[in-house]
Motif scaffolding. Structure first.
Motif, PDB file in Angstrom:
ATOM      1  N   GLN A   1       2.695  -6.286 -14.324  1.00  0.00           N
ATOM      2  CA  GLN A   1       1.908  -5.760 -13.207  1.00  0.00           C
ATOM      3  C   GLN A   1       2.176  -4.283 -12.972  1.00  0.00           C
ATOM      4  O   GLN A   1       1.313  -3.547 -12.543  1.00  0.00           O
TER       5      GLN A   1
ATOM      6  N   SER B   1      -5.343   1.255 -13.082  1.00  0.00           N
ATOM      7  CA  SER B   1      -5.990   1.441 -11.785  1.00  0.00           C
ATOM      8  C   SER B   1      -7.343   2.136 -11.955  1.00  0.00           C
ATOM      9  O   SER B   1      -8.123   2.218 -11.026  1.00  0.00           O
TER      10      SER B   1
ATOM     11  N   GLU C   1       0.834  -1.199   0.000  1.00  0.00           N
ATOM     12  CA  GLU C   1       0.000   0.000   0.000  1.00  0.00           C
ATOM     13  C   GLU C   1       0.872   1.255   0.000  1.00  0.00           C
ATOM     14  O   GLU C   1       0.681   2.182  -0.800  1.00  0.00           O
TER      15      GLU C   1
ATOM     16  N   SER D   1       4.449  -9.744  -2.556  1.00  0.00           N
ATOM     17  CA  SER D   1       3.579 -10.341  -3.559  1.00  0.00           C
ATOM     18  C   SER D   1       4.122 -10.092  -4.952  1.00  0.00           C
ATOM     19  O   SER D   1       3.936 -10.891  -5.855  1.00  0.00           O
TER      20      SER D   1
ATOM     21  N   ALA E   1      -0.240  -2.267 -14.871  1.00  0.00           N
ATOM     22  CA  ALA E   1      -1.658  -2.535 -14.651  1.00  0.00           C
ATOM     23  C   ALA E   1      -2.453  -1.227 -14.542  1.00  0.00           C
ATOM     24  O   ALA E   1      -1.949  -0.205 -14.091  1.00  0.00           O
TER      25      ALA E   1
ATOM     26  N   THR F   1       2.677   1.646  -3.264  1.00  0.00           N
ATOM     27  CA  THR F   1       1.770   2.047  -4.339  1.00  0.00           C
ATOM     28  C   THR F   1       1.570   3.562  -4.357  1.00  0.00           C
ATOM     29  O   THR F   1       1.529   4.173  -5.416  1.00  0.00           O
TER      30      THR F   1
ATOM     31  N   ASP G   1     -13.602  -2.055  -4.011  1.00  0.00           N
ATOM     32  CA  ASP G   1     -12.465  -2.699  -4.634  1.00  0.00           C
ATOM     33  C   ASP G   1     -12.885  -3.761  -5.644  1.00  0.00           C
ATOM     34  O   ASP G   1     -12.057  -4.513  -6.140  1.00  0.00           O
TER      35      ASP G   1
ATOM     36  N   LYS H   1      -9.599  -5.594  -8.627  1.00  0.00           N
ATOM     37  CA  LYS H   1      -9.161  -4.610  -9.620  1.00  0.00           C
ATOM     38  C   LYS H   1      -7.703  -4.787 -10.043  1.00  0.00           C
ATOM     39  O   LYS H   1      -7.219  -4.054 -10.888  1.00  0.00           O
ATOM     40  N   ASP H   2      -7.039  -5.753  -9.405  1.00  0.00           N
ATOM     41  CA  ASP H   2      -5.610  -5.878  -9.703  1.00  0.00           C
ATOM     42  C   ASP H   2      -5.356  -6.627 -10.996  1.00  0.00           C
ATOM     43  O   ASP H   2      -6.169  -7.416 -11.448  1.00  0.00           O
ATOM     44  N   ASP H   3      -4.174  -6.379 -11.529  1.00  0.00           N
ATOM     45  CA  ASP H   3      -3.636  -7.168 -12.634  1.00  0.00           C
ATOM     46  C   ASP H   3      -4.495  -7.190 -13.888  1.00  0.00           C
ATOM     47  O   ASP H   3      -4.657  -8.227 -14.536  1.00  0.00           O
TER      48      ASP H   3
ATOM     49  N   SER I   1      -6.646  -9.637 -18.628  1.00  0.00           N
ATOM     50  CA  SER I   1      -5.990 -10.130 -17.413  1.00  0.00           C
ATOM     51  C   SER I   1      -4.518 -10.418 -17.662  1.00  0.00           C
ATOM     52  O   SER I   1      -4.163 -11.051 -18.647  1.00  0.00           O
TER      53      SER I   1
END
Lengths: 821, 393, 55, 213
Positions: B200, B205, B125, B188, B203, B128, B248, B317-319, B215
């Motif tokens: 990634q 946002s 976090e 991660s 990616a 980011t 999210d 919402k990731d990746d 994906s």
């Protein structure tokens, strides 16, 4: 001192002597004690430690981990110090004078001259440039590659193709000589090449199988060598299997015309079958299974497609209206009908592992036995169970040895990093195919523009003007030498990069001396499939003579068109080796601890202890929906609509029995040339590698010639005794070989191992091969329109005792000269 | 007291009677000078490394990590300190950043990350935030020292030069590629293979309803917006259309085809092509209220019936990226790089879509690719197979 | 000696006010304003995203 | 006085021997440059050959060499022809050609870098000499052995040891290998086949002279 007689020596060269004497070869040097060291390295024949003294390799011993080292390690010194080494860059004299306009018919019978590396590479570059600009990418074939020496960094195929690829586009191949038919048919049937797929682990086979059928496979012979550094762990399992056979726990049946090395090792039973008739026998087994309701209908319903379209053919309700009964098959394959039924019943009653070899698919219609094997296994319903199902590769590179699961080091990249790195962007092949089936390049040279069917597409054979070979010897692995000779007479330029004077080099125009793998630093995986570790290939001695590493040769070539920086990515040999290691270390970091590179290089090897068992197709069996096969339907395809849609007469929608162009034991052509010539992988070489090693050759050669193995009956019939020289011939060519008479061979079957170097008596068409290359007489024919693979094992010959004075062996020499006219 | 204040106020609001204008101005001027000096000194003091590592959170975590990097020690002797990278040099942004630091103050007081474990848990976090900031300003702080225009391409290795030239052309933000250059990467991300970590970083946002996204790796799908009920797995390189966002979670629509043999758990991208898009849980696949079925067609090459389907599920919402070409470019590089170790490397268009899975499976023994990457490269190969070349595209 | 002179008194309070303004009030106000500005910018960044290229 | 004359004569003889050994060495190590070829075909070359031919054992070989040189003179591109001749005679494998390495004739193994190579390495290190990097040839290449012989011939003016070393080298290494090599060369025609014969005869003669002492 006797002065009077010496007087003639006074001032002998006179004042102008300097012009006649070149620079000194010796220079003052302070004495340096030659130190003795041990180094570690790997090879296709396994890992070893070498003792270096006085700058030469004096002793080799197997690496301690290897419990079953092959005696071929003994041949390695013979490779390094062979007198067949190419010592300098050489150019064919006639070609040197006239370049591309040189008379190609003199290729192979002309003199060479020595040139400097700069000259040689300039010529190489100028030819690439000439061919790209006067013709185009379709005229250059640089895609013919083969088994190379081991080492991930110096892999010569990659170096040659990356370097040539940075200059421009070229013709490539698809498939390979080893498994062309198998790797093409099996994706339609079980969804992978199978021939290169990991197989069920030996411990599971040993634990679960009750019957093992070795169908035309000789494990003990072929497991001696590996694609990468071989560990020979599979021999431990063969020994365990031997014990289980002895105890009666596992029944092993070797279906083979010949009593194989494996059969002797395991002391197991043999089922003789006439050569090339296996499909008929398998169809009859399917007939038995079906008519006696021994087949697993549930399995067929759940996991396969098209059984109902296939079985009518077996039962005589197909187009040909012939029921493939055991009685029908017995006539063709020479196996008693009752015996066929008995084998089928046995396989259905017990957990049965079918294991096929590759020789079976190196014949005309070589796709069929593999497909039919999968159907038999499907009917038995044991695919995906430990110790059941079918395998096509347990004889290859330790497949079946429980794997560590570690990542292996990558390799020097084969392709340019970016397309923009190419000097010539031209990718207009003018209607020719840019990729052709591996074994059809000779056809292309002889009949450019010809359209052939291949795997559902039409290939237009390109008009090849120039070929580049690196670490590759098509004058051993391609079929029908004399046809090949005609083809080579049409080529304008041939470049060969190798470390020994192979026949390919002798038929080349520019010959560049690479060093052997023992003269460079490299890195390799220890165990191709089991990934038992990563091994440092420490340079034993510096490159001999004027030879260079492939990396250096190709860097210098690229320098000529200013791509050397892109080629090397700015790294030198050791930086590359270290970076391959680092990437591997990174990839393994969660699984295995690997030391820093420096430490690794010092240790020489890092071993991984993981032993993961694997059951081939188990995931598919568990859930065919989520883990479908790679076939169009995701299921095992007994009938392939896709293949049927191609409409080929020699590869239909399901396996069929088809007569061969040549077949022994009463088949076509057997009245003229009665003996079937089997040219399987050798027992004491890796293909043609090591044939030049004299210490090794002396162990098997007969009167200096490659052995021809034959039955006592045939020997008697042709008046040949063990140790005689034999002339082997058919309408395509003739060769000399040395007779080895053995009970292992049935009447009508002779064997000459492929990989014997070609050395014709003279350069005339049809000349007698003096050493015994079986491909002098083999048939150059595509297996079918599907795979267009090699059909080397579809070959009939005659033999006779050789009379007269045997010509000297010319296979291992440099270029031979014919008297200038 | 109040009266005193009132008196003070009076005095302040009226013109001075006793002190001359000159003295007042001089006094104010001097006080201003002193104040400004003090303010700046304080600001600068809070802009030093000593100040940053004054709290143990910084000292024991990021500061130690920095010391392992080239920004701490190198042959040129130039060193970056915390504020060089983390405090904007532009005044407004700097003041805003200082105010933002109040959160850090809060954190210190209440011990938000007072242990290594807490820090590691929160690293992604925190990182980011910084990445977003640097992405947005084009890595301004990096560029204070490193300029594309001043880079000597010839001195670089071939790989570096290639990458750098491409980046320079687009004046790319440094952080796009150089995450983790001064501190360790969040766990991660470090765990993802090098290749996917690269993706990634690119990616998306921000999501717009109605737009398609792709994906990067295999991602879980859920039946609910709380992302608690697993519905299946979205394969690498697959396409989804965003319907709505909730916190999210994204509500996404997926269209595809499935074979009717079995439970219909595997959803493929197109009719007759085994390009896997989604693997559904059995309950979801067989739930007609969730899966909308359309026409059924028989695939002539296998004889199997295929049905067109559409369904909506929820996911994180990731990746996800908004441009599939980003994925293909990476996959193509991976294929070229990793797959040239064997007999030969077939061209993408050499096989058709349905042959690739089998061929690919056979090649996997020899390459170092994790599951996500394998799936991505396979999808790339399938989408660039002979079915999609020669004008079929 | 204590001055009771109103003149003196107002002069004293004038100086006092001056000092308070100079030393406490305005500096504090300045800091509050700058801080507030920073805070507003920060809040804007939360809404409109982090600052982009300033060039 | 006489002693001094004799010493002078010995010096000349040793220098002459050294020159000849170096000459042979130059002929074997690489193709002739146009300069070398010119010199060989000129008056100078002829006079050298006729001088050598005064020794009866060398005469037949000298004549052969002269004949080959005569053939070369009329060729269109003698240097290139000779280079091809060189490659054919010396640069192939030991069956089709006659590579100039003692190892190949030392035993049946047909392997390079054998005993003679080691023996030469020892000899070179004893005399504190090393092979130059450009050639990178094994130490038992005849050209290197001959070069060492030339060096020893000069050294023997000062060191008796150098004299015996020459005898040893010729006896144990050079002569046993030169015979089969020269025989192998005779499978080909051309200058190098003739030269191999001349070299063999010369070394034989030289040994007898050395041993006469």
């Amino acid at each position: 001192m006797a002065l009077s007689r010496r007087s003639f020596l006074k001032g002998i060269l006179g004042s102008g002597g300097a012009a006649m004497v070149g620079p000194s070869l010796l220079a003052p040097l302070s004495a340096k004690a030659a130190e003795e060291t041990w180094k570690i390295s790997g090879s296709h024949w396994g890992a070893f430690r070498a003792r270096i003294a006085g700058g030469t390799v004096v002793e080799l011993k197997p690496y301690e981990f290897d419990q079953t080292p092959t005696e071929m390690l003994e041949g390695i010194k013979g490779i390094i110090y062979s007198s067949s080494r190419i010592r300098y860059p050489m150019v064919r004299y006639e070609w040197y004078k006239n370049r591309g306009k040189a008379n190609p018919s003199t290729r192979g019978d002309n003199r060479f001259i020595r040139v400097t590396w700069d000259q040689a590479l300039d010529l190489f570059y100028q030819e690439l440039e000439r061919v790209q600009t006067t013709y185009g990418p379709w005229a250059l074939h640089a895609g013919q590659t083969g088994w190379r020496q081991t080492g991930q960094m110096h892999s010569c195929n990659n170096h040659m193709q990356r370097a040539v690829g940075m200059h421009g586009n070229y013709i490539r191949k698809v498939g390979d000589y080893s498994t062309g038919a198998g790797q093409t048919i099996m994706p339609y049937v079980t969804g992978s090449t199978e021939v290169y797929a990991q197989g069920t682990s030996w411990p599971l086979i040993l634990e679960n199988s009750k019957v093992i059928v070795l169908w035309a496979t000789d494990l003990a012979k072929n497991l001696q060598v590996g694609w990468n550094c071989e560990t020979h762990e599979s021999f431990d399992y063969l020994k365990q299997l031997q014990a289980k056979v002895a105890d009666g726990n596992i029944r092993v049946i070797s279906i083979d015309p010949v009593k194989s090395k494996t059969q002797h090792l395991l002391n197991c039973e043999q089922q003789y079958v006439h050569p090339q008739t296996d499909v008929a026998m398998m169809l009859a087994m399917a007939h038995t299974l079906y008519s006696e309701e021994l087949h697993d209908q549930d399995f067929l319903d759940t996991y396969t497609l098209g059984f109902e379209d296939f079985i009518p053919y077996v039962m005589g309700e197909g187009e040909d209206k012939i029921a493939k009964t055991p009685e029908w098959a017995a006539q063709i394959c020479g196996v008693d009908a009752e015996r066929i039924k008995e084998l089928a019943r046995l396989m259905a009653a017990e957990r049965t592992q079918l294991i096929f070899g590759w020789g079976l698919q190196r014949q005309q219609h070589g796709e069929q036995p593999y497909w039919m094997g999968a159907i038999l296994a499907a009917m038995l319903g044991q695919i995906g169970l430990p110790g059941g199902g079918v395998s096509y590769a347990h004889h290859y590179s330790s497949i079946g040895v429980p794997a560590s699961g570690a990542s292996a080091p990558g390799a020097f990249p084969l392709n340019p990093d970016r397309p923009e790195d190419r000097v010539h962007q031209n990718s207009d092949y003018q209607g020719y195919s840019s990729t052709i089936p591996v074994a059809r390049w000779v056809d292309a040279i002889l009949e450019p523009g010809k359209k052939i069917q291949y795997n559902g597409t039409t290939s237009t054979l390109p008009d090849i003007k120039m070929m580049v070979f690196s670490g590759n010897n098509p004058w051993h692995h391609h079929q029908d030498r004399n046809r090949m000779k005609r083809a080579f007479e049409k080529l304008e330029t041939v470049v060969a990069i190798d470390f020994a004077w192979t026949a390919t080099c002798r038929h080349a125009d520019i010959v560049l001396p690479a060093c052997t793998q023992f003269e460079r630093n490299d890195i390799d995986v220890y165990g191709s499939y089991c990934v038992r570790g990563v091994i440092a290939m420490q340079k034993l001695v510096d490159p001999l003579y004027q030879s260079r590493t492939d990396f250096e040769i190709m860097t210098e070539l690229c320098r000529r068109f200013d791509k050397h920086k892109q080629y090397t990515r700015g790294m030198d040999e050791m930086e590359w080796v270290a970076s391959l290691y680092q990437e591997c270390r990174e990839a393994n970091k969660d699984r295995y601890v690997m030391p820093e590179f420096k430490q690794f290089w010092q240790d020489g090897i890092v071993l991984f202890d993981g032993m993961n068992n694997y059951v081939h197709h188990a995931a598919f069996r568990e859930d065919p929906e989520i883990n479908p096969l790679g076939t169009p339907s995701g299921f095992i395809e007994i009938f392939s609509r896709k293949i049927a849609s191609f409409g080929y007469d020699d590869c239909k929608g399901h396996p069929t029995w088809m007569e061969k162009a040549e077949r022994s034991h009463g088949g076509p052509g057997s009245d003229k040339h009665p003996l079937w010539l089997q040219s399987c992988h050798p027992d004491y070489r890796l293909h043609s590698q090591m044939c030049e090693s004299k210490p090794m050759r002396e162990r098997y050669a007969v009167q200096g010639r490659e052995p021809i193995y034959m039955s006592p009956q045939d020997a008697k019939q042709y008046g040949i005794s063990d140790g005689d020289l034999v002339r082997v011939f058919n309408d395509r060519g003739q060769l000399l070989a040395g007779a080895v008479v053995s009970d292992n061979y049935p009447q009508g079957v002779v064997r000459i191992h492929e990989g014997a170097w070609y050395g014709p008596e003279d350069e005339k068409m049809g000349a007698l091969d003096t050493y015994g290359d079986p491909n002098t007489v083999t048939l150059d024919l595509g297996s079918s329109k599907l795979a267009q693979a090699t059909s080397a094992n579809t070959c009939l010959v005659s033999i006779e005792k050789f009379q007269g004075t045997a010509p000297e062996v010319t296979a291992f020499g440099g270029p031979s000269e014919v008297a200038p006219t | 007291m109040l009266s005193k204040l009132k008196a003070l106020w009076r005095t302040m609001t009226r013109p001075a009677k006793h002190i001359s204008l000159g003295v007042l101005t001089l006094g104010g001027f001097l006080a201003g000078v002193i104040f400004w000096g003090g303010f700046n000194t304080a600001l600068e003091a809070s802009n030093t490394e000593e100040f940053c590592i004054g709290c143990h959170e910084m000292r024991d975590n990021v500061y130690v990590e920095l010391q392992q990097t080239v920004h701490w020690s190198n042959h040129s002797g130039v060193r970056a300190t915390c504020p060089d990278c983390h405090v904007p040099h532009n005044w407004t942004d700097k003041i805003a950043r200082k105010m933002q630091a109040s959160k850090e103050l809060w954190g210190t007081i209440f011990g938000t990350i007072d242990t290594r474990e807490k820090f590691l848990a929160k690293r992604l976090e925190l990182a980011t935030h910084e990445w977003d900031r640097l992405s947005a300003n084009g890595s301004l702080e990096c560029k204070n020292c490193h300029e594309y225009a001043s880079m000597d391409w010839d001195a670089m290795s071939e790989v570096a030069r290639t990458q750098m030239e491409q980046a320079a052309e687009r004046d790319q933000s440094c952080i796009d590629c150089h995450k983790g250059i001064a501190h360790e990467l969040p766990e991660s991300m470090a765990a993802a293979s090098g290749a996917l970590a690269g993706l990634q970083r690119q990616a998306t946002s921000r999501f717009n309803p109605g737009q398609q996204y792709f994906s990067i790796r295999q991602l879980p799908l859920f039946t609910d917006s709380a992302l608690s009920q697993e519905a299946g797995i979205l394969n690498s390189g697959s396409v989804i259309t965003v319907v709505a966002q909730q916190g999210d979670a994204l509500q996404v629509e997926i269209d595809g085809w499935r074979k009717t043999k079995g439970f219909g758990r595997v959803i493929n991208e197109e009719f007759g092509q085994n390009i896997r898009e989604v693997t559904l849980e059995k309950e979801v696949a067989t739930d007609d209220s969730m899966i909308q079925g359309f026409e059924v067609q028989e695939d002539p090459l296998t004889g199997l019936p295929w049905q067109r389907v559409s369904f909506q599920l929820w996911m994180g919402k990731d990746d996800l990226v908004d441009d599939r070409e980003i994925l293909w470019q990476e996959a193509s590089e991976l294929y070229v790089k990793n797959c040239s170790t064997c007999h030969s490397q077939p061209e993408e268009a050499h096989f058709d879509t349905n042959t690739w899975p089998g061929m690919w499976a056979g090649m996997l023994s020899f390459v170092n690719l994790d599951g996500d990457t394998q799936e991505l490269v396979l999808k790339y190969l399938q989408k660039h197979s002979s079915d999609y070349s020669d004008g079929h595209h | 000696m204590e001055s009771t002179n109103p003149q003196e008194q107002s002069k004293r309070s004038e100086w006092l006010s001056f000092l308070i303004i100079c030393v406490f009030l305005f500096p504090i106000l300045s800091v509050v304003f700058v801080g507030g500005y920073g805070f507003i910018v920060w809040m804007l960044q939360l809404i409109y995203g982090p600052p982009g290229h300033s060039i | 006085m006489e002693n001094k004359l004799e010493q002078q004569a010995i010096k000349q003889a040793m220098e002459g021997r050294a020159s000849l050994y170096w000459w042979f060495s130059s002929l074997l190590i690489r193709e002739l440059t146009s300069e070398q070829l010119q010199a060989l075909c000129s008056e100078q070359g002829s006079s050298l050959l006729s001088q050598l031919a005064t020794e009866p054992t060398l005469r037949p070989a000298c004549e052969k060499v002269s004949n080959e040189l005569a053939k070369l003179r009329v060729m269109q591109d003698p240097q290139l022809e000779l280079a091809a001749d060189y490659a054919t005679t010396l640069l192939g494998d030991h069956r089709s050609s006659a590579p100039p390495y003692a190892s190949l004739y030392a035993n049946d193994s047909a392997l390079m870098y054998q005993e003679p190579h080691q023996q030469m390495l020892e000899a070179l290190s004893q005399w504190q000499l090393g092979i130059t990097l450009e050639s990178n040839e094994p130490a038992d290449h005849f050209a290197i052995v001959l070069d060492l012989m030339g060096n020893l011939a000069i050294k023997s003016l000062e060191s008796r040891q150098a004299l015996t070393a020459q005898v040893d080298l010729v006896n144990s290494l050079l002569l046993p290998a030169l015979k089969p090599w020269s025989d192998a060369c005779q499978r080909h025609t051309g200058l190098y086949a003739a030269l191999s014969l001349l070299l063999y005869e010369f070394v034989k003669l030289d040994l007898s002279l050395l041993q006469e002492e």
